[in-house]
Design an enzyme around this catalytic site. Structure first.
Site, PDB file in Angstrom:
ATOM      1  N   ARG A  73     -33.509 -11.956 -40.587  1.00 42.60           N
ATOM      2  CA  ARG A  73     -32.078 -11.669 -40.417  1.00 42.60           C
ATOM      3  C   ARG A  73     -31.843 -10.203 -40.066  1.00 42.60           C
ATOM      4  O   ARG A  73     -30.939  -9.867 -39.299  1.00 42.60           O
ATOM      5  CB  ARG A  73     -31.348 -12.029 -41.718  1.00 42.60           C
ATOM      6  CG  ARG A  73     -29.851 -11.865 -41.662  1.00 42.60           C
ATOM      7  CD  ARG A  73     -29.208 -12.421 -42.923  1.00 42.60           C
ATOM      8  NE  ARG A  73     -27.761 -12.364 -42.887  1.00 42.60           N
ATOM      9  CZ  ARG A  73     -27.016 -11.762 -43.826  1.00 42.60           C
ATOM     10  NH1 ARG A  73     -27.586 -11.181 -44.863  1.00 42.60           N
ATOM     11  NH2 ARG A  73     -25.696 -11.760 -43.727  1.00 42.60           N
ATOM     12  N   HIS A  77     -29.381  -8.461 -37.264  1.00 43.05           N
ATOM     13  CA  HIS A  77     -28.321  -7.512 -37.609  1.00 43.05           C
ATOM     14  C   HIS A  77     -28.570  -6.131 -37.013  1.00 43.05           C
ATOM     15  O   HIS A  77     -27.627  -5.399 -36.729  1.00 43.05           O
ATOM     16  CB  HIS A  77     -28.155  -7.438 -39.127  1.00 43.05           C
ATOM     17  CG  HIS A  77     -27.432  -8.626 -39.686  1.00 43.05           C
ATOM     18  ND1 HIS A  77     -26.708  -8.592 -40.845  1.00 43.05           N
ATOM     19  CD2 HIS A  77     -27.314  -9.900 -39.226  1.00 43.05           C
ATOM     20  CE1 HIS A  77     -26.176  -9.804 -41.089  1.00 43.05           C
ATOM     21  NE2 HIS A  77     -26.545 -10.611 -40.126  1.00 43.05           N
ATOM     22  N   ASN A 106     -23.749  -6.786 -44.150  1.00 43.26           N
ATOM     23  CA  ASN A 106     -25.058  -6.336 -44.652  1.00 43.26           C
ATOM     24  C   ASN A 106     -25.075  -6.082 -46.155  1.00 43.26           C
ATOM     25  O   ASN A 106     -26.137  -6.203 -46.787  1.00 43.26           O
ATOM     26  CB  ASN A 106     -25.475  -5.045 -43.949  1.00 43.26           C
ATOM     27  CG  ASN A 106     -25.760  -5.266 -42.473  1.00 43.26           C
ATOM     28  OD1 ASN A 106     -26.212  -6.345 -42.074  1.00 43.26           O
ATOM     29  ND2 ASN A 106     -25.461  -4.264 -41.649  1.00 43.26           N
ATOM     30  N   HIS A 207     -31.652 -20.390 -39.959  1.00 45.19           N
ATOM     31  CA  HIS A 207     -31.039 -20.846 -41.215  1.00 45.19           C
ATOM     32  C   HIS A 207     -31.811 -22.030 -41.811  1.00 45.19           C
ATOM     33  O   HIS A 207     -31.252 -22.862 -42.503  1.00 45.19           O
ATOM     34  CB  HIS A 207     -29.558 -21.201 -40.996  1.00 45.19           C
ATOM     35  CG  HIS A 207     -28.702 -20.006 -40.713  1.00 45.19           C
ATOM     36  ND1 HIS A 207     -27.400 -20.071 -40.280  1.00 45.19           N
ATOM     37  CD2 HIS A 207     -28.989 -18.675 -40.811  1.00 45.19           C
ATOM     38  CE1 HIS A 207     -26.917 -18.849 -40.129  1.00 45.19           C
ATOM     39  NE2 HIS A 207     -27.861 -17.981 -40.422  1.00 45.19           N
TER      40      HIS A 207
HETATM   41  C1  HEM Z   1     -24.990 -17.793 -35.128  1.00 48.01           C
HETATM   42  C2  HEM Z   1     -24.347 -16.921 -35.872  1.00 48.01           C
HETATM   43  C3  HEM Z   1     -24.756 -16.580 -37.271  1.00 48.01           C
HETATM   44  C4  HEM Z   1     -23.941 -16.532 -38.351  1.00 48.01           C
HETATM   45  C5  HEM Z   1     -22.443 -16.778 -38.357  1.00 48.01           C
HETATM   46  C6  HEM Z   1     -24.765 -16.207 -39.490  1.00 48.01           C
HETATM   47  C7  HEM Z   1     -24.292 -16.028 -40.780  1.00 48.01           C
HETATM   48  C8  HEM Z   1     -25.091 -15.898 -41.902  1.00 48.01           C
HETATM   49  C9  HEM Z   1     -24.613 -15.784 -43.245  1.00 48.01           C
HETATM   50  C10 HEM Z   1     -23.141 -15.734 -43.662  1.00 48.01           C
HETATM   51  C11 HEM Z   1     -25.682 -15.741 -44.068  1.00 48.01           C
HETATM   52  C12 HEM Z   1     -25.678 -15.669 -45.591  1.00 48.01           C
HETATM   53  C13 HEM Z   1     -25.620 -14.248 -46.080  1.00 48.01           C
HETATM   54  C14 HEM Z   1     -25.423 -14.240 -47.586  1.00 48.01           C
HETATM   55  O1  HEM Z   1     -24.315 -14.598 -48.025  1.00 48.01           O
HETATM   56  O2  HEM Z   1     -26.388 -13.927 -48.337  1.00 48.01           O
HETATM   57  C15 HEM Z   1     -26.852 -15.813 -43.240  1.00 48.01           C
HETATM   58  C16 HEM Z   1     -28.151 -15.809 -43.712  1.00 48.01           C
HETATM   59  C17 HEM Z   1     -29.260 -15.783 -42.892  1.00 48.01           C
HETATM   60  N1  HEM Z   1     -29.259 -15.673 -41.520  1.00 48.01           N
HETATM   61 FE1  HEM Z   1     -27.678 -15.941 -40.317  1.00 48.01          FE
HETATM   62  N2  HEM Z   1     -26.060 -16.081 -39.086  1.00 48.01           N
HETATM   63  C18 HEM Z   1     -26.113 -16.302 -37.730  1.00 48.01           C
HETATM   64  C19 HEM Z   1     -27.218 -16.186 -36.931  1.00 48.01           C
HETATM   65  C20 HEM Z   1     -28.468 -15.830 -37.377  1.00 48.01           C
HETATM   66  C21 HEM Z   1     -29.568 -15.433 -36.533  1.00 48.01           C
HETATM   67  C22 HEM Z   1     -29.488 -15.279 -35.023  1.00 48.01           C
HETATM   68  C23 HEM Z   1     -30.622 -15.200 -37.352  1.00 48.01           C
HETATM   69  C24 HEM Z   1     -32.009 -14.743 -36.985  1.00 48.01           C
HETATM   70  C25 HEM Z   1     -32.655 -15.175 -35.923  1.00 48.01           C
HETATM   71  C26 HEM Z   1     -30.186 -15.467 -38.698  1.00 48.01           C
HETATM   72  C27 HEM Z   1     -30.987 -15.440 -39.811  1.00 48.01           C
HETATM   73  C28 HEM Z   1     -30.553 -15.626 -41.106  1.00 48.01           C
HETATM   74  C29 HEM Z   1     -31.444 -15.746 -42.245  1.00 48.01           C
HETATM   75  C30 HEM Z   1     -32.952 -15.797 -42.190  1.00 48.01           C
HETATM   76  C31 HEM Z   1     -30.628 -15.826 -43.382  1.00 48.01           C
HETATM   77  C32 HEM Z   1     -31.088 -15.873 -44.836  1.00 48.01           C
HETATM   78  C33 HEM Z   1     -31.211 -14.421 -45.300  1.00 48.01           C
HETATM   79  C34 HEM Z   1     -31.747 -14.211 -46.701  1.00 48.01           C
HETATM   80  O3  HEM Z   1     -32.182 -15.148 -47.349  1.00 48.01           O
HETATM   81  O4  HEM Z   1     -31.761 -13.047 -47.130  1.00 48.01           O
HETATM   82  N3  HEM Z   1     -28.860 -15.806 -38.676  1.00 48.01           N
HETATM   83  N4  HEM Z   1     -26.465 -15.892 -41.916  1.00 48.01           N
END
Ligand code: HEM
Ligand code: NAG
Length: 335
Positions: A73, A77, A106, A207
């Site tokens: 992630r 970002h 973040n 995700h």
């Molecule tokens: C398409 C639009 C996207 C939205 C709206 C989005 C939104 C989010 C949100 C809200 C979270 C949860 C954060 C939290 O509350 O802890 C999250 C987690 C995550 N996102 Fe996305 N995301 C998107 C695209 C991506 C992309 C492009 C990647 C990487 C290629 C990504 C990788 C991740 C990962 C791996 C997590 C888990 C992080 C953790 O466990 O620390 N996301 N995302």
């Protein structure tokens, strides 16, 4: 003077255009020098660099797979705000009290910073002042993908990025999509970074690992009626308070089936309406994206191949090369 500035500028624009054109086709990876970054950039400058990063990331992911999710992630970002230049790593200072790191997308959710510090320290020990923090994030996200996928997602990551000196929390809200975005909003958001609809669908597959805080989807996704699977919604209601707050905001896993494995289970979850965010569910909102979801869900190896290419493409967004940046000594502060 003016014409020199103009020609440097048009060269930069030309390079950006070439880079995007080259990266557009999945089976035509960018030529080595597209975007000014290339595979093997450190092979002569710091031969052990990539192996050192991989070693540090492997140890961290083995201890806590969630950190691997955080690092994947982190690349997203970093790249969507000021380009892939490690601007997300800068700590607050009196001169810049509100860097990206403190922006709402973040803070407090982004994790893995200590692993980047450890990788940087180890690389600095081997080759002082050579390897940028931006490249370390890109290598680390590649390596986290490798380890979390049981080594199936294995790819070369071009390098040669420089670190930026600008980091502003308010920019995170301008460029990082919130989980409430619908399909047209997501498509438009990715388009501003030169990424297409298929890139957006394929990268959303990240995700399949990691977690979310309840506040990222409560209350909107748990309201009734909702398109969420009723028993999945019930389970989420059991894990989350009705009104999360900063001192009561638990986390839930993104993918309940294989929470720590980077695989195509995410797309099966989308089809089953067992995903956390409006943005995830919205991938079924058009016939074209729904077809991509079912291909990724159903054709073995399909998603993994596309994810590798899309990660490389995302990692080339607005990279700084030449004289536009620096190699930071400490990833948390500008030189
Ligand atoms: C398409 C639009 C996207 C939205 C709206 C989005 C939104 C989010 C949100 C809200 C979270 C949860 C954060 C939290 O509350 O802890 C999250 C987690 C995550 N996102 Fe996305 N995301 C998107 C695209 C991506 C992309 C492009 C990647 C990487 C290629 C990504 C990788 C991740 C990962 C791996 C997590 C888990 C992080 C953790 O466990 O620390 N996301 N995302
Ligand atoms: C960050 O952006 C905001 C809003 O655009 C602006 O008011 C502020 O001055 C910027 N901060 C820095 C340190 O440049």
């Amino acid at each position: 003077m003016a014409s020199k500035v103009a020609s440097v500028l048009s060269c930069a624009l030309l390079m950006a255009a070439t880079c995007q054109a080259a990266a557009a086709g999945y089976y035509n990876p960018p030529s080595p020098d597209a975007c000014g970054i290339k595979v093997g950039y450190y092979h002569d400058k710091c031969p052990p660099a990539e192996a050192i990063v991989k070693h540090v990331v492997g140890a961290a992911v083995q201890q806590n797979p969630g950190i691997g999710a955080g690092i994947i992630r982190m690349l997203f970002h970093d790249c969507f705000v000021e380009g892939c230049d490690a601007s997300v790593l800068l700590d607050p200072t009196p001169a810049n009290p509100q860097p990206e790191k403190l922006g709402p997308p973040n803070n407090p959710s982004l994790r893995g910073f200590e692993v980047i510090d450890a990788a940087k320290a180890a690389v600095e020990h081997a080759c002082p002042g050579v390897v940028s923090c931006a490249d370390i994030i890109a290598f680390a996200a590649r390596d986290a993908s490798f380890f979390l996928s049981d080594r199936r997602v294995n790819f070369d990551m071009p390098a040669g990025r420089l670190d930026g000196r600008v980091s502003n929390a308010s920019r995170t809200l301008d460029f990082l999509p919130p989980p409430t975005f619908n399909l047209p909003q997501l498509v438009a958001n990715f388009a501003t970074k030169g990424l297409g609809v298929e890139d957006m669908v394929v990268l959303s597959g990240a995700h399949t690992v990691g977690r979310s805080h309840c506040s990222s989807f409560v209350p909107d996704r748990l309201a009734v009626p909702s398109d969420i699977n009723p028993s999945f919604a019930m389970s989420l209601r059991g894990q989350c308070p009705a009104s999360p707050s900063s001192n009561n905001d638990p986390t839930v896993v993104q993918d309940v089936v294989t929470p720590d494995t980077l695989d195509n289970q995410y797309y099966k979850n989308v089809l089953a309406h067992r995903v956390l965010f409006t943005s995830d569910a919205s991938l079924l909102a058009s016939q074209a994206t729904a077809k991509l979801v079912s291909d990724n869900a159903n054709i073995p190896g399909w998603w993994e191949d596309r994810f590798k290419a899309a990660m490389v493409k995302m990692a080339s967004v607005e990279v700084k090369t030449g004289s536009s940046g620096e190699v930071r000594r400490n990833c948390r502060v500008v030189n």
